[in-house]
Design an enzyme around this catalytic site. Structure first.
Site, PDB file in Angstrom:
ATOM      1  N   HIS A 178     -86.448  -9.746 -11.865  1.00  0.00           N
ATOM      2  CA  HIS A 178     -87.729  -9.344 -12.281  1.00  0.00           C
ATOM      3  C   HIS A 178     -88.566  -9.746 -10.892  1.00  0.00           C
ATOM      4  CE1 HIS A 178     -88.458  -9.357 -16.928  1.00  0.00           C
ATOM      5  NE2 HIS A 178     -87.190  -9.104 -16.418  1.00  0.00           N
ATOM      6  N   TYR A 181     -97.566 -13.575 -19.649  1.00  0.00           N
ATOM      7  CA  TYR A 181     -98.269 -14.903 -20.034  1.00  0.00           C
ATOM      8  C   TYR A 181     -99.624 -14.520 -20.467  1.00  0.00           C
ATOM      9  CZ  TYR A 181     -94.127 -17.086 -17.767  1.00  0.00           C
ATOM     10  OH  TYR A 181     -92.896 -17.643 -17.733  1.00  0.00           O
ATOM     11  N   PRO A 230     -91.862 -25.607 -21.448  1.00  0.00           N
ATOM     12  CA  PRO A 230     -91.194 -24.539 -20.985  1.00  0.00           C
ATOM     13  C   PRO A 230     -92.157 -23.588 -20.225  1.00  0.00           C
ATOM     14  CG  PRO A 230     -91.632 -24.600 -23.341  1.00  0.00           C
ATOM     15  CD  PRO A 230     -92.036 -25.496 -22.986  1.00  0.00           C
ATOM     16  N   LYS A 237     -88.811 -23.736 -15.917  1.00  0.00           N
ATOM     17  CA  LYS A 237     -88.152 -24.754 -15.129  1.00  0.00           C
ATOM     18  C   LYS A 237     -86.866 -25.669 -15.859  1.00  0.00           C
ATOM     19  CE  LYS A 237     -90.283 -23.624 -11.478  1.00  0.00           C
ATOM     20  NZ  LYS A 237     -89.425 -22.118 -11.383  1.00  0.00           N
ATOM     21  N   TYR A 249     -92.604 -20.279  -9.033  1.00  0.00           N
ATOM     22  CA  TYR A 249     -92.021 -19.871 -10.282  1.00  0.00           C
ATOM     23  C   TYR A 249     -90.549 -19.421  -9.889  1.00  0.00           C
ATOM     24  CZ  TYR A 249     -91.814 -16.852 -14.335  1.00  0.00           C
ATOM     25  OH  TYR A 249     -91.288 -16.499 -15.590  1.00  0.00           O
TER      26      TYR A 249
HETATM   27  P1  RFL Z   1     -79.104 -29.646 -23.355  1.00  0.00           P
HETATM   28  O1  RFL Z   1     -78.856 -28.054 -23.360  1.00  0.00           O
HETATM   29  O2  RFL Z   1     -79.935 -30.283 -24.394  1.00  0.00           O
HETATM   30  O3  RFL Z   1     -77.452 -30.108 -23.611  1.00  0.00           O
HETATM   31  C1  RFL Z   1     -77.368 -31.388 -24.093  1.00  0.00           C
HETATM   32  C2  RFL Z   1     -75.900 -31.537 -24.907  1.00  0.00           C
HETATM   33  O4  RFL Z   1     -75.496 -32.733 -25.211  1.00  0.00           O
HETATM   34  C3  RFL Z   1     -75.250 -32.734 -26.471  1.00  0.00           C
HETATM   35  N1  RFL Z   1     -75.511 -34.220 -27.189  1.00  0.00           N
HETATM   36  C4  RFL Z   1     -74.477 -35.236 -27.229  1.00  0.00           C
HETATM   37  N2  RFL Z   1     -73.099 -34.879 -27.166  1.00  0.00           N
HETATM   38  C5  RFL Z   1     -72.270 -36.164 -27.391  1.00  0.00           C
HETATM   39  N3  RFL Z   1     -72.708 -37.242 -27.896  1.00  0.00           N
HETATM   40  C6  RFL Z   1     -74.215 -37.328 -28.177  1.00  0.00           C
HETATM   41  N4  RFL Z   1     -74.646 -38.433 -28.442  1.00  0.00           N
HETATM   42  C7  RFL Z   1     -74.938 -36.332 -27.879  1.00  0.00           C
HETATM   43  N5  RFL Z   1     -76.345 -36.067 -27.802  1.00  0.00           N
HETATM   44  C8  RFL Z   1     -76.576 -34.937 -27.525  1.00  0.00           C
HETATM   45  C9  RFL Z   1     -75.971 -31.892 -27.189  1.00  0.00           C
HETATM   46  O5  RFL Z   1     -75.477 -31.490 -28.616  1.00  0.00           O
HETATM   47  C10 RFL Z   1     -76.039 -30.957 -26.174  1.00  0.00           C
HETATM   48  O6  RFL Z   1     -75.046 -29.791 -26.257  1.00  0.00           O
HETATM   49  O7  RFL Z   1     -79.216 -30.113 -22.135  1.00  0.00           O
HETATM   50  P2  RFL Z   1     -79.061 -29.638 -20.571  1.00  0.00           P
HETATM   51  O8  RFL Z   1     -77.420 -29.510 -20.310  1.00  0.00           O
HETATM   52  O9  RFL Z   1     -79.470 -30.750 -19.507  1.00  0.00           O
HETATM   53  O10 RFL Z   1     -79.866 -28.411 -20.510  1.00  0.00           O
HETATM   54  C11 RFL Z   1     -81.216 -28.306 -20.400  1.00  0.00           C
HETATM   55  C12 RFL Z   1     -81.724 -27.074 -20.953  1.00  0.00           C
HETATM   56  O11 RFL Z   1     -81.142 -26.791 -22.261  1.00  0.00           O
HETATM   57  C13 RFL Z   1     -83.212 -27.181 -21.067  1.00  0.00           C
HETATM   58  O12 RFL Z   1     -83.829 -27.740 -20.118  1.00  0.00           O
HETATM   59  C14 RFL Z   1     -83.779 -25.767 -21.408  1.00  0.00           C
HETATM   60  O13 RFL Z   1     -83.573 -25.123 -22.521  1.00  0.00           O
HETATM   61  C15 RFL Z   1     -85.448 -25.684 -21.255  1.00  0.00           C
HETATM   62  N6  RFL Z   1     -86.047 -24.500 -21.395  1.00  0.00           N
HETATM   63  C16 RFL Z   1     -86.130 -23.525 -20.278  1.00  0.00           C
HETATM   64  N7  RFL Z   1     -85.639 -23.812 -19.007  1.00  0.00           N
HETATM   65  C17 RFL Z   1     -85.656 -22.913 -18.297  1.00  0.00           C
HETATM   66  O14 RFL Z   1     -85.113 -23.103 -16.950  1.00  0.00           O
HETATM   67  N8  RFL Z   1     -86.274 -21.637 -18.213  1.00  0.00           N
HETATM   68  C18 RFL Z   1     -86.832 -21.290 -19.789  1.00  0.00           C
HETATM   69  O15 RFL Z   1     -87.141 -20.247 -19.631  1.00  0.00           O
HETATM   70  C19 RFL Z   1     -86.760 -22.294 -20.599  1.00  0.00           C
HETATM   71  N9  RFL Z   1     -87.134 -21.920 -21.756  1.00  0.00           N
HETATM   72  C20 RFL Z   1     -86.326 -23.918 -22.671  1.00  0.00           C
HETATM   73  C21 RFL Z   1     -87.170 -22.800 -22.830  1.00  0.00           C
HETATM   74  C22 RFL Z   1     -86.254 -24.821 -23.786  1.00  0.00           C
HETATM   75  C23 RFL Z   1     -86.846 -24.438 -24.965  1.00  0.00           C
HETATM   76  N10 RFL Z   1     -86.770 -25.445 -26.193  1.00  0.00           N
HETATM   77  C24 RFL Z   1     -86.183 -25.130 -27.198  1.00  0.00           C
HETATM   78  C25 RFL Z   1     -86.924 -26.830 -25.677  1.00  0.00           C
HETATM   79  C26 RFL Z   1     -87.670 -22.356 -23.959  1.00  0.00           C
HETATM   80  C27 RFL Z   1     -87.464 -23.258 -25.188  1.00  0.00           C
HETATM   81  C28 RFL Z   1     -88.179 -22.808 -26.661  1.00  0.00           C
HETATM   82  C1  PHB Z   2     -87.827 -17.121 -22.551  1.00  0.00           C
HETATM   83  O1  PHB Z   2     -87.269 -16.000 -22.253  1.00  0.00           O
HETATM   84  O2  PHB Z   2     -87.375 -18.062 -23.497  1.00  0.00           O
HETATM   85  C2  PHB Z   2     -88.542 -17.775 -21.715  1.00  0.00           C
HETATM   86  C3  PHB Z   2     -89.407 -17.076 -20.679  1.00  0.00           C
HETATM   87  C4  PHB Z   2     -90.389 -17.681 -19.862  1.00  0.00           C
HETATM   88  C5  PHB Z   2     -90.556 -19.038 -20.067  1.00  0.00           C
HETATM   89  C6  PHB Z   2     -90.016 -19.817 -21.080  1.00  0.00           C
HETATM   90  C7  PHB Z   2     -89.204 -19.080 -21.937  1.00  0.00           C
HETATM   91  O3  PHB Z   2     -91.578 -19.540 -19.250  1.00  0.00           O
END
Ligand code: RFL
Ligand code: PHB
Length: 391
Positions: free
Chosen positions: A72, A201, A293, A297, A385
């Site tokens: 993108h 957005y 989100p 980041k 971004y």
């Molecule tokens: P995770 O992915 O939460 O993984 C942690 C793992 O640890 C396990 N765990 C345990 N294991 C053993 N013992 C315990 N006591 C434990 N407690 C927990 C969990 O089951 C899990 O498997 O953390 P990690 O690896 O640091 O990764 C971080 C990312 O997942 C997170 O920052 C992103 O998903 C955030 N996020 C986005 N980030 C982006 O860079 N770009 C995006 O577009 C973006 N969109 C988003 C997002 C997060 C969202 N939600 C659901 C919060 C969109 C959404 C809606």
């Molecule tokens: C996504 O595709 O899940 C997504 C994209 C951009 C954002 C957050 C989530 O800023």
């Protein structure tokens, strides 16, 4: 059992660290509380910075993201019924982002780890950390009713915001910063053609909306909602109707609707814990920090933490150097706070806040209007971004 680095959590942070250390000849064990299917089924982030993609290549898992990831070069910003394109590539001096689901990143890493015969323990219960400020920290856990213990040189706490690692650090040694936003995001995944080939957005009087995608046939949409809203109150028809009403006319008329294949509500939070190291425990990813989100980041910050942590552990392993281990927290936090600022700013500019006065709303519109009209402001958005440099 003994290992060099005990890793807690098999999300992107834990798996990427395990993969990079393995390539450098460092032994790891990864302990995950959930099942393999659960971890691989989670729908989360979608936007990868170039630095994250480069790190995936370094980890030997860049092949599929290179083939299937969608490049993108811009995003669309909509407010007051108008749409404006922000040129990411021009604004940032040539960088772009790649749209590729976190679910796919996790799958690629899991398969690579399994192919290499990694020690990945799913459904590890009651994981506990011991002696983290001594030379030989230990991890205990229960699996299939049996108790296990792993003696480690280092522990990496990659267990997300609700994990056990951060809570194992004495509260007096940790300073935390937090902002909880008074709304959440209702997200829907559907096998429909994305409404646009770029992310949209939207700042709308009903609340924020985001049109994203996972592929040219799979869409991901979000609308701002209350955090306490029951999902049952959001049948698909209501979601599509509400989303449509927040989009500019041209996009609304193009929107293809269909059954949701996933629907969930995520709360929005900013959070940082400092420092990210205590003794021989190193926190990485969501275990140490959360961003709303809006700036895309979270996953990218997890990747940059792992860039610093893997380099530090490899340097220690190869040369006995401790400088990078000692500067780990500082190196990460420098980048984290800038991403915290950007995510907070994007969130503040694009959402409806319950306590906003008409004055606050006009200021928000003035900010958006200034942004789309100023080369300097658009370049600043683009630079953040696409992601600030890793080091
Ligand atoms: P995770 O992915 O939460 O993984 C942690 C793992 O640890 C396990 N765990 C345990 N294991 C053993 N013992 C315990 N006591 C434990 N407690 C927990 C969990 O089951 C899990 O498997 O953390 P990690 O690896 O640091 O990764 C971080 C990312 O997942 C997170 O920052 C992103 O998903 C955030 N996020 C986005 N980030 C982006 O860079 N770009 C995006 O577009 C973006 N969109 C988003 C997002 C997060 C969202 N939600 C659901 C919060 C969109 C959404 C809606
Ligand atoms: C996504 O595709 O899940 C997504 C994209 C951009 C954002 C957050 C989530 O800023």
């Amino acid at each position: 059992m003994r290992t060099q680095v005990g890793i807690i959590g098999a999300g992107p942070s834990g798996l990427l660290l395990s993969q990079l250390l393995d390539l450098a000849g460092i032994e790891t064990v990864v302990l995950e509380r959930q099942s393999r299917d659960y971890v691989l089924g989670r729908i989360r982030a979608g936007v990868l910075e170039q630095g994250t993609v480069t790190l995936l290549h370094r980890a030997g898992v860049g092949e599929r993201v290179a083939r299937e990831g969608l490049i993108h070069t811009g995003i669309e910003l909509c407010f007051a019924g108008q749409s404006y394109r922000i040129d990411l590539e021009g604004g940032s001096g040539g960088s772009v982002v790649t749209v590729y689901g976190q679910t796919e990143v996790t799958r690629d890493l899991t398969e690579a780890r399994e192919a290499a015969g990694a020690q990945l323990v799913y459904e590890a219960e009651d994981v506990a950390l011991h002696d983290i400020d001594e030379e030989r920290p230990r991890i205990t856990y229960r699996k299939d009713g049996r108790e296990h213990e792993i003696a480690c040189d280092f522990i990496a706490g990659c267990d997300g915001f609700h994990g056990v690692s951060r809570r194992s650090i004495p509260p007096s040694q940790l300073k935390t910063y937090e902002r909880v936003y008074p709304f959440g995001w209702l997200g829907v995944l559907s096998d429909t053609t994305p409404v646009s080939d770029e992310l949209i957005y939207v700042n709308h009087e009903k609340g924020f909306a985001l049109c994203s995608m996972r592929s040219m046939t799979r869409s991901r949409y979000y609308i701002q909602c209350r955090v306490d809203e029951p999902l049952e109150e959001w049948p698909d028809d209501r979601f599509w109707e509400d989303l449509k009403s927040r989009l500019p006319e041209a996009a609304a008329s193009r929107l293809e609707t269909g059954p949701s294949i996933e629907k969930s509500i995520a709360p929005l939070r900013s959070f940082v814990a400092e420092p990210m190291r205590h003794g021989r425990l190193f926190l990485a990813g969501d275990a140490a920090h959360i961003v709303p989100p809006t700036g895309a980041k979270g996953l990218n910050l997890a990747a940059s933490d792992i860039h610093f942590l893997s380099n530090a552990l490899i340097d220690f392993h190869d040369k006995g150097g401790t400088d990078l281990l000692d500067s780990y927290s500082r190196d990460c936090l420098n980048r984290i706070w800038k991403a915290e600022r950007f995510s907070w700013w994007m969130t503040s500019m694009l959402h409806r806040f319950p306590d906003h006065t008409p004055f606050d709303q006009r200021i928000q519109l003035a900010e958006l209007s200034y942004l789309v009209g100023s080369d300097a402001a658009r370049a600043a958005l683009a630079e953040n971004y696409v992601g600030l440099p890793f080091s």
